[in-house]
Design a protein around this motif. Structure first.
Motif, PDB file in Angstrom:
ATOM      1  N   LEU A   4     110.996  48.748 -35.311  1.00 24.83           N
ATOM      2  CA  LEU A   4     110.979  48.163 -33.966  1.00 24.83           C
ATOM      3  C   LEU A   4     112.145  48.727 -33.160  1.00 24.83           C
ATOM      4  O   LEU A   4     113.255  48.829 -33.688  1.00 24.83           O
ATOM      5  CB  LEU A   4     111.098  46.641 -34.023  1.00 24.83           C
ATOM      6  CG  LEU A   4     109.999  45.879 -34.769  1.00 24.83           C
ATOM      7  CD1 LEU A   4     110.302  44.376 -34.750  1.00 24.83           C
ATOM      8  CD2 LEU A   4     108.634  46.152 -34.190  1.00 24.83           C
ATOM      9  N   GLU A   6     114.030  48.173 -29.429  1.00 21.68           N
ATOM     10  CA  GLU A   6     114.134  47.420 -28.179  1.00 21.68           C
ATOM     11  C   GLU A   6     114.684  48.288 -27.055  1.00 21.68           C
ATOM     12  O   GLU A   6     115.419  49.250 -27.305  1.00 21.68           O
ATOM     13  CB  GLU A   6     115.066  46.205 -28.331  1.00 21.68           C
ATOM     14  CG  GLU A   6     114.608  45.158 -29.291  1.00 21.68           C
ATOM     15  CD  GLU A   6     115.542  45.035 -30.449  1.00 21.68           C
ATOM     16  OE1 GLU A   6     115.589  43.963 -31.063  1.00 21.68           O
ATOM     17  OE2 GLU A   6     116.235  46.027 -30.747  1.00 21.68           O
ATOM     18  N   SER A  21     111.653  45.186 -23.712  1.00 27.06           N
ATOM     19  CA  SER A  21     110.483  45.782 -24.354  1.00 27.06           C
ATOM     20  C   SER A  21     110.802  46.067 -25.813  1.00 27.06           C
ATOM     21  O   SER A  21     111.922  46.466 -26.137  1.00 27.06           O
ATOM     22  CB  SER A  21     110.112  47.086 -23.636  1.00 27.06           C
ATOM     23  OG  SER A  21     109.038  47.731 -24.273  1.00 27.06           O
ATOM     24  N   CYS A  22     109.827  45.853 -26.672  1.00 24.38           N
ATOM     25  CA  CYS A  22     109.981  46.158 -28.090  1.00 24.38           C
ATOM     26  C   CYS A  22     108.827  47.048 -28.503  1.00 24.38           C
ATOM     27  O   CYS A  22     107.666  46.619 -28.469  1.00 24.38           O
ATOM     28  CB  CYS A  22     110.012  44.877 -28.917  1.00 24.38           C
ATOM     29  SG  CYS A  22     110.372  45.150 -30.663  1.00 24.38           S
ATOM     30  N   ALA A  23     109.148  48.275 -28.862  1.00 27.94           N
ATOM     31  CA  ALA A  23     108.130  49.220 -29.303  1.00 27.94           C
ATOM     32  C   ALA A  23     108.004  49.178 -30.817  1.00 27.94           C
ATOM     33  O   ALA A  23     109.005  49.044 -31.523  1.00 27.94           O
ATOM     34  CB  ALA A  23     108.494  50.628 -28.847  1.00 27.94           C
ATOM     35  N   ARG A  74     102.226  40.670 -25.246  1.00 29.47           N
ATOM     36  CA  ARG A  74     102.031  41.789 -26.159  1.00 29.47           C
ATOM     37  C   ARG A  74     100.973  42.726 -25.603  1.00 29.47           C
ATOM     38  O   ARG A  74     100.081  42.317 -24.864  1.00 29.47           O
ATOM     39  CB  ARG A  74     101.626  41.301 -27.551  1.00 29.47           C
ATOM     40  CG  ARG A  74     100.315  40.532 -27.563  1.00 29.47           C
ATOM     41  CD  ARG A  74      99.860  40.229 -28.969  1.00 29.47           C
ATOM     42  NE  ARG A  74     100.632  39.173 -29.592  1.00 29.47           N
ATOM     43  CZ  ARG A  74     100.517  38.839 -30.882  1.00 29.47           C
ATOM     44  NH1 ARG A  74      99.686  39.524 -31.668  1.00 29.47           N
ATOM     45  NH2 ARG A  74     101.229  37.859 -31.388  1.00 29.47           N
ATOM     46  N   ARG A  78      99.386  49.707 -26.528  1.00 24.54           N
ATOM     47  CA  ARG A  78     100.631  50.450 -26.358  1.00 24.54           C
ATOM     48  C   ARG A  78     101.604  50.197 -27.506  1.00 24.54           C
ATOM     49  O   ARG A  78     102.694  50.761 -27.518  1.00 24.54           O
ATOM     50  CB  ARG A  78     101.296  50.073 -25.034  1.00 24.54           C
ATOM     51  CG  ARG A  78     100.475  50.415 -23.799  1.00 24.54           C
ATOM     52  CD  ARG A  78     101.308  50.310 -22.541  1.00 24.54           C
ATOM     53  NE  ARG A  78     102.370  51.323 -22.525  1.00 24.54           N
ATOM     54  CZ  ARG A  78     103.339  51.358 -21.614  1.00 24.54           C
ATOM     55  NH1 ARG A  78     103.373  50.459 -20.654  1.00 24.54           N
ATOM     56  NH2 ARG A  78     104.259  52.301 -21.667  1.00 24.54           N
ATOM     57  N   LYS A  79     101.215  49.311 -28.404  1.00 25.54           N
ATOM     58  CA  LYS A  79     102.063  48.950 -29.542  1.00 25.54           C
ATOM     59  C   LYS A  79     103.434  48.478 -29.069  1.00 25.54           C
ATOM     60  O   LYS A  79     104.475  48.947 -29.546  1.00 25.54           O
ATOM     61  CB  LYS A  79     102.159  50.091 -30.551  1.00 25.54           C
ATOM     62  CG  LYS A  79     100.802  50.428 -31.184  1.00 25.54           C
ATOM     63  CD  LYS A  79     100.909  51.250 -32.440  1.00 25.54           C
ATOM     64  CE  LYS A  79     101.274  52.668 -32.171  1.00 25.54           C
ATOM     65  NZ  LYS A  79     101.227  53.491 -33.415  1.00 25.54           N
ATOM     66  N   ARG A  80     103.406  47.569 -28.131  1.00 22.49           N
ATOM     67  CA  ARG A  80     104.644  47.016 -27.587  1.00 22.49           C
ATOM     68  C   ARG A  80     104.490  45.519 -27.352  1.00 22.49           C
ATOM     69  O   ARG A  80     103.380  45.023 -27.135  1.00 22.49           O
ATOM     70  CB  ARG A  80     104.996  47.674 -26.253  1.00 22.49           C
ATOM     71  CG  ARG A  80     105.503  49.096 -26.356  1.00 22.49           C
ATOM     72  CD  ARG A  80     105.757  49.687 -24.977  1.00 22.49           C
ATOM     73  NE  ARG A  80     106.300  51.038 -25.077  1.00 22.49           N
ATOM     74  CZ  ARG A  80     107.587  51.315 -25.088  1.00 22.49           C
ATOM     75  NH1 ARG A  80     108.477  50.342 -24.986  1.00 22.49           N
ATOM     76  NH2 ARG A  80     108.002  52.560 -25.181  1.00 22.49           N
ATOM     77  N   TYR A  82     106.810  42.246 -25.151  1.00 19.86           N
ATOM     78  CA  TYR A  82     107.760  42.146 -24.061  1.00 19.86           C
ATOM     79  C   TYR A  82     108.342  40.733 -23.942  1.00 19.86           C
ATOM     80  O   TYR A  82     107.755  39.760 -24.415  1.00 19.86           O
ATOM     81  CB  TYR A  82     107.069  42.485 -22.730  1.00 19.86           C
ATOM     82  CG  TYR A  82     106.366  43.806 -22.717  1.00 19.86           C
ATOM     83  CD1 TYR A  82     105.008  43.892 -23.010  1.00 19.86           C
ATOM     84  CD2 TYR A  82     107.056  44.980 -22.424  1.00 19.86           C
ATOM     85  CE1 TYR A  82     104.349  45.111 -23.009  1.00 19.86           C
ATOM     86  CE2 TYR A  82     106.402  46.204 -22.413  1.00 19.86           C
ATOM     87  CZ  TYR A  82     105.060  46.260 -22.702  1.00 19.86           C
ATOM     88  OH  TYR A  82     104.404  47.467 -22.696  1.00 19.86           O
ATOM     89  N   CYS A  98     114.145  41.707 -31.302  1.00 19.65           N
ATOM     90  CA  CYS A  98     112.725  41.465 -31.462  1.00 19.65           C
ATOM     91  C   CYS A  98     112.375  41.428 -32.948  1.00 19.65           C
ATOM     92  O   CYS A  98     113.062  42.018 -33.786  1.00 19.65           O
ATOM     93  CB  CYS A  98     111.885  42.505 -30.727  1.00 19.65           C
ATOM     94  SG  CYS A  98     112.117  44.225 -31.229  1.00 19.65           S
TER      95      CYS A  98
END
Length: 118
Positions: A4, A6, A21-23, A74, A78-80, A82, A98
């Motif tokens: 993850l 951020e 944002s957390c990818a 979520r 985009r696999k993210r 917020y 996150c």
């Protein structure tokens, strides 16, 4: 590569807004549906606290201190996920983390710093 990552922290004035944002680049998009996503924060000298959760059933829950001001969401394509923060207060100052958790894993981001100050 971290599980993850951020982004979005920074310095903001009281009353302002930020989006964290957390990818999750290594997660498979289909696993988003079975995963609980959360944001925690830790202020200086204090314990880490749960701020918001979006569970696998589509429900969201918030700490009383942020209800009505913060929104978790979520985006599986985009696999993210917020955390939209509005009406920020100095007491929201903290490092925000996150978290993605399922029966098979429990991932943490490295943290992003949010400072609310004039």
């Amino acid at each position: 590569q971290a599980q993850l990552v951020e982004s979005g922290g920074g310095l903001v004035q009281p009353g302002g807004s930020l989006r964290l944002s957390c990818a999750a680049p290594r997660m498979i998009s289909s696993t988003f549906w079975g995963t609980d996503f959360s944001w925690y924060r830790q202020a200086p000298g204090k314990e880490r606290e749960l701020v918001a959760t979006s569970n696998s059933g589509g429900e969201s829950d918030y700490a009383d201190s942020v209800k009505g001001r913060f929104t978790i969401s979520r985006n599986s394509s985009r696999k993210r996920f917020y955390l939209d923060m509005t009406s920020l207060k100095p007491e929201d100052t903290a490092v925000y983390f996150c978290n993605a958790r399922s029966t098979n894993f429990n991932y943490w981001g490295q943290g992003t710093s949010v400072t609310v100050s004039s």
